[in-house]
Design a protein around this motif. Structure first.
Motif, mmCIF file in Angstrom:
data_model
loop_
_atom_site.group_PDB
_atom_site.id
_atom_site.type_symbol
_atom_site.label_atom_id
_atom_site.label_comp_id
_atom_site.label_asym_id
_atom_site.label_seq_id
_atom_site.Cartn_x
_atom_site.Cartn_y
_atom_site.Cartn_z
ATOM 1 N N ASP A 1 11.332 6.707 10.615
ATOM 2 C CA ASP A 1 10.574 7.037 11.827
ATOM 3 C C ASP A 1 9.106 7.292 11.530
ATOM 4 N N ALA A 2 8.567 6.613 10.541
ATOM 5 C CA ALA A 2 7.171 6.821 10.151
ATOM 6 C C ALA A 2 6.318 5.647 10.635
ATOM 7 N N ALA A 3 5.037 5.689 10.320
ATOM 8 C CA ALA A 3 4.132 4.601 10.665
ATOM 9 C C ALA A 3 4.509 3.329 9.900
ATOM 10 N N TRP A 4 4.052 2.174 10.395
ATOM 11 C CA TRP A 4 4.464 0.882 9.833
ATOM 12 C C TRP A 4 4.224 0.782 8.318
ATOM 13 N N PRO A 5 3.060 1.180 7.795
ATOM 14 C CA PRO A 5 2.874 1.019 6.343
ATOM 15 C C PRO A 5 3.882 1.798 5.510
ATOM 16 N N VAL A 6 4.379 2.917 6.043
ATOM 17 C CA VAL A 6 5.339 3.731 5.299
ATOM 18 C C VAL A 6 6.755 3.190 5.451
ATOM 19 N N THR A 7 7.080 2.630 6.601
ATOM 20 C CA THR A 7 8.423 2.051 6.785
ATOM 21 C C THR A 7 8.548 0.677 6.128
ATOM 22 N N HIS A 8 7.424 0.055 5.794
ATOM 23 C CA HIS A 8 7.417 -1.221 5.052
ATOM 24 C C HIS A 8 6.509 -1.032 3.828
ATOM 25 N N PRO A 9 6.919 -0.166 2.900
ATOM 26 C CA PRO A 9 5.973 0.310 1.886
ATOM 27 C C PRO A 9 5.508 -0.743 0.887
ATOM 28 N N VAL A 10 6.386 -1.640 0.459
ATOM 29 C CA VAL A 10 5.965 -2.628 -0.534
ATOM 30 C C VAL A 10 4.951 -3.589 0.079
ATOM 31 N N ALA A 11 5.297 -4.114 1.266
ATOM 32 C CA ALA A 11 4.354 -5.001 1.951
ATOM 33 C C ALA A 11 3.072 -4.264 2.289
ATOM 34 N N GLY A 12 3.199 -3.019 2.752
ATOM 35 C CA GLY A 12 2.016 -2.237 3.073
ATOM 36 C C GLY A 12 1.145 -1.980 1.858
ATOM 37 N N SER A 13 1.755 -1.715 0.708
ATOM 38 C CA SER A 13 0.992 -1.473 -0.523
ATOM 39 C C SER A 13 0.226 -2.723 -0.950
ATOM 40 N N LEU A 14 0.886 -3.854 -0.867
ATOM 41 C CA LEU A 14 0.213 -5.105 -1.223
ATOM 42 C C LEU A 14 -0.947 -5.396 -0.279
ATOM 43 N N LEU A 15 -0.730 -5.147 1.017
ATOM 44 C CA LEU A 15 -1.790 -5.402 1.997
ATOM 45 C C LEU A 15 -2.962 -4.444 1.805
ATOM 46 N N TRP A 16 -2.674 -3.148 1.598
ATOM 47 C CA TRP A 16 -3.740 -2.181 1.374
ATOM 48 C C TRP A 16 -4.557 -2.550 0.141
ATOM 49 N N SER A 17 -3.880 -2.853 -0.962
ATOM 50 C CA SER A 17 -4.582 -3.167 -2.205
ATOM 51 C C SER A 17 -5.412 -4.441 -2.057
ATOM 52 N N ALA A 18 -4.812 -5.462 -1.438
ATOM 53 C CA ALA A 18 -5.545 -6.718 -1.242
ATOM 54 C C ALA A 18 -6.759 -6.505 -0.352
ATOM 55 N N ALA A 19 -6.603 -5.701 0.701
ATOM 56 C CA ALA A 19 -7.720 -5.448 1.611
ATOM 57 C C ALA A 19 -8.846 -4.697 0.906
ATOM 58 N N LEU A 20 -8.502 -3.692 0.110
ATOM 59 C CA LEU A 20 -9.531 -2.936 -0.607
ATOM 60 C C LEU A 20 -10.282 -3.826 -1.594
ATOM 61 N N ILE A 21 -9.559 -4.665 -2.313
ATOM 62 C CA ILE A 21 -10.216 -5.565 -3.264
ATOM 63 C C ILE A 21 -11.079 -6.585 -2.531
ATOM 64 N N ALA A 22 -10.543 -7.146 -1.449
ATOM 65 C CA ALA A 22 -11.271 -8.175 -0.701
ATOM 66 C C ALA A 22 -12.557 -7.634 -0.093
ATOM 67 N N VAL A 23 -12.561 -6.375 0.295
ATOM 68 C CA VAL A 23 -13.751 -5.781 0.914
ATOM 69 C C VAL A 23 -14.718 -5.240 -0.135
ATOM 70 N N PHE A 24 -14.216 -4.446 -1.060
ATOM 71 C CA PHE A 24 -15.114 -3.698 -1.940
ATOM 72 C C PHE A 24 -15.554 -4.479 -3.173
ATOM 73 N N ALA A 25 -14.753 -5.416 -3.671
ATOM 74 C CA ALA A 25 -15.186 -6.182 -4.847
ATOM 75 C C ALA A 25 -16.416 -7.036 -4.547
ATOM 76 N N PRO A 26 -16.428 -7.831 -3.468
ATOM 77 C CA PRO A 26 -17.654 -8.596 -3.183
ATOM 78 C C PRO A 26 -18.856 -7.703 -2.898
ATOM 79 N N LEU A 27 -18.631 -6.572 -2.209
ATOM 80 C CA LEU A 27 -19.743 -5.674 -1.926
ATOM 81 C C LEU A 27 -20.294 -5.052 -3.213
ATOM 82 N N ALA A 28 -19.398 -4.720 -4.152
ATOM 83 C CA ALA A 28 -19.852 -4.147 -5.424
ATOM 84 C C ALA A 28 -20.645 -5.177 -6.228
#
Length: 258
Positions: free
Chosen positions: A224-251
C-alpha cells in the motif's frame, strides 16, 4: 570513445593514488556507517516494536543504501577540493577528454565504495543479519547499491563544481545526512503522517532500500505504498538512470565551462 576510456582510466588512477596517500576521508565515511549500525542496532532496536535481531536485519540494507547515498557528499567534497585548488584548471589546459575528469572521479568513488561495503557486511553478519535470498538476487542487490552510488556521486560532483568554496561544499555535504532520515532506511513509513510518508516513499533512498531488502530476503515489499516502493527494482533502476542522465551531462558541462 577511445580517448575517453584512456583519459578516464588515467584520472581514475590518479584518484585511487590520492586515496592511498590520504585515506582519512574514506576511512571516516566508511567507518561511520558501521558505528551507526552498532548504535542503531542495539540502542534503537531495543526501543522499537521489532525485536532486536529482526530490526538489525531490517537496518543493515537501509544503512548500505544510506552509505551509497553518501556518494553525494564525497563527490561534492572531492570535486570542490580539486576545483578550488586549481587541479581542474590544470586538467583543462591539457589534451584530456572533458568527460574523462568527472567520470574518472565517479569511477574511483565507485571502486572505493565497493571495498568499503565489506566491513559493514561483516559487522552485519556478526550482528545476526543474513542474506535469505538466492545468490543471483544478492548479486542484483549489490549491483543496485553500486549503481545508486554511481548516480549519487554525479549529483555530488555537479554540486561540488558549482560550490563557491571547499567550506561551503563541506557544509552542504553534511546536510545530506538528512536524506536517509526522510526515508524507510531506518524505520518503516507506515506510521508516518500522510504528507511525510508521501515524501519518504518518493525519496529514491526508500525505493533502493526496499529493493535491496526484497532481494536480500529481509523484508517483503509493502503493498500500500507509493509506486516506486511497490515496484522497487524497476523504481531503483529508473531513479538511478534519471539521476545519471540529468546530472552527468550537467557535471561535464560545468567542468568544461570552468
Amino acid at each position: 570513445m577511445s580517448a575517453l576510456v584512456h583519459d578516464g582510466t588515467a584520472v581514475l588512477g590518479r584518484h585511487l593514488q590520492k586515496v592511498r596517500r590520504a585515506p582519512a576521508i574514506v576511512v571516516m565515511t566508511q567507518t561511520m556507517p558501521v558505528v551507526f549500525l552498532l548504535f542503531f542496532g542495539y540502542v534503537f532496536g531495543s526501543a522499537l516494536a521489532m525485536p532486536g535481531a529482526e530490526y538489525r536485519a531490517y537496518l543493515v540494507p537501509g544503512l548500505l543504501v544510506a552509505t551509497a547515498a553518501g556518494g553525494v557528499m564525497t563527490g561534492m567534497f572531492q570535486a570542490a577540493q580539486d576545483s578550488h585548488r586549481g587541479v581542474m584548471d590544470r586538467f583543462r589546459t591539457m589534451p584530456v577528454s572533458r568527460a574523462a575528469v568527472p567520470l574518472g572521479q565517479a569511477l574511483a568513488d565507485l571502486v572505493t565504495s565497493a571495498v568499503g561495503m565489506v566491513p559493514m557486511i561483516l559487522v552485519g553478519l556478526a550482528m545476526g543479519w543474513r542474506i535469505d535470498g538466492s545468490a543471483l538476487e544478492a548479486l542484483g542487490a549489490f549491483g543496485l547499491l553500486l549503481l545508486f552510488r554511481f548516480a549519487a556521486t554525479w549529483v555530488g560532483i555537479l554540486l561540488g563544481l558549482a560550490s563557491r568554496s571547499e567550506e561551503a561544499a563541506g557544509q552542504l555535504g553534511s546536510a545530506t545526512f538528512m536524506l536517509p532520515l526522510l526515508s524507510n532506511a531506518y524505520i518503516p513509513t507506515e506510521n508516518m503522517a500522510g504528507w511525510l510518508r508521501t515524501i519518504a516513499e518518493w525519496n529514491p533512498i526508500s525505493t533502493v532500500t526496499t529493493a535491496v531488502r526484497d532481494l536480500f530476503g529481509n523484508a517483503a515489499v509493502p503493498a500500500d505504498a507509493a509506486w516506486p516502493v511497490t515496484h522497487p527494482v524497476a523504481g531503483s533502476l529508473l531513479w538511478s538512470a534519471a539521476l545519471i542522465a540529468v546530472f552527468a551531462p550537467l557535471a561535464v558541462r560545468r567542468y568544461s565551462r570552468g
